[in-house]
Enzyme design. Structure first.
Site, PDB file in Angstrom:
ATOM      1  N   PRO A   1       0.728  -1.279  -0.139  1.00  0.00           N
ATOM      2  CG  PRO A   1      -0.921  -1.439   1.594  1.00  0.00           C
ATOM      3  CD  PRO A   1       0.537  -2.190   1.175  1.00  0.00           C
ATOM      4  NE  ARG A   2      -1.125   4.937  -4.893  1.00  0.00           N
ATOM      5  CZ  ARG A   2      -2.554   5.136  -5.087  1.00  0.00           C
ATOM      6  NH1 ARG A   2      -3.265   5.823  -4.488  1.00  0.00           N
ATOM      7  NH2 ARG A   2      -2.598   4.689  -6.055  1.00  0.00           N
ATOM      8  N   GLY A   3       2.370   4.664   1.115  1.00  0.00           N
ATOM      9  CA  GLY A   3       2.672   5.114   2.453  1.00  0.00           C
ATOM     10  C   GLY A   3       3.256   3.897   3.351  1.00  0.00           C
ATOM     11  CB  CYS A   4       3.493   0.610   3.430  1.00  0.00           C
ATOM     12  SG  CYS A   4       1.943   0.280   4.079  1.00  0.00           S
ATOM     13  CB  ILE A   5       8.560   2.614   5.251  1.00  0.00           C
ATOM     14  CG1 ILE A   5       8.051   2.389   6.656  1.00  0.00           C
ATOM     15  CG2 ILE A   5       8.241   4.276   4.867  1.00  0.00           C
ATOM     16  CD1 ILE A   5       9.144   3.056   7.781  1.00  0.00           C
TER      17      ILE A   5
END
Length: 105
Positions: free
Chosen positions: A101-105
């Site tokens: 997901p976007r925003g996961c590092i």
């Protein structure tokens, strides 16, 4: 790209283990992916989150963040961290065969 074999099917994954083609994922692969990630058996709550992740990806083109999961999946944020201790959104996405997901590092 790397390949992994789950439930007798070889699939391509990226360096972090995420499927490069989410259409290759099948439900019977999820337990093996979870074991590779260090989780035990998948419970009904795990499946609730995994199915929610797949549905969100199919409708929006990305998996939800932890915050969105906690608000809309029917599983609390506290329970998400209990179920997927190494980062709920990221780990659940990998088990669900969708991109990180976007925003996961």
């Amino acid at each position: 790209m790397t390949t992994r074999t789950y439930a007798g099917t070889t699939v391509e994954v990226n360096d972090e283990g995420f499927f490069t083609d989410p259409a290759q994922w099948r439900e019977d692969m999820a337990p093996a992916i979870a074991r590779d990630a260090g989780l035990g058996d998948l419970t009904d709550q795990h499946w609730q989150v995994i199915k929610f992740m797949r549905a969100e990806y199919e409708s929006k083109g990305t998996g939800p963040t932890v915050r969105a999961l906690g608000k809309t999946s029917g599983v609390t944020v506290k329970d998400l961290y209990r179920l997927f201790p190494k980062g709920p959104a990221k780990l659940a996405a990998r088990i669900a065969g969708i991109p990180k997901p976007r925003g996961c590092i």
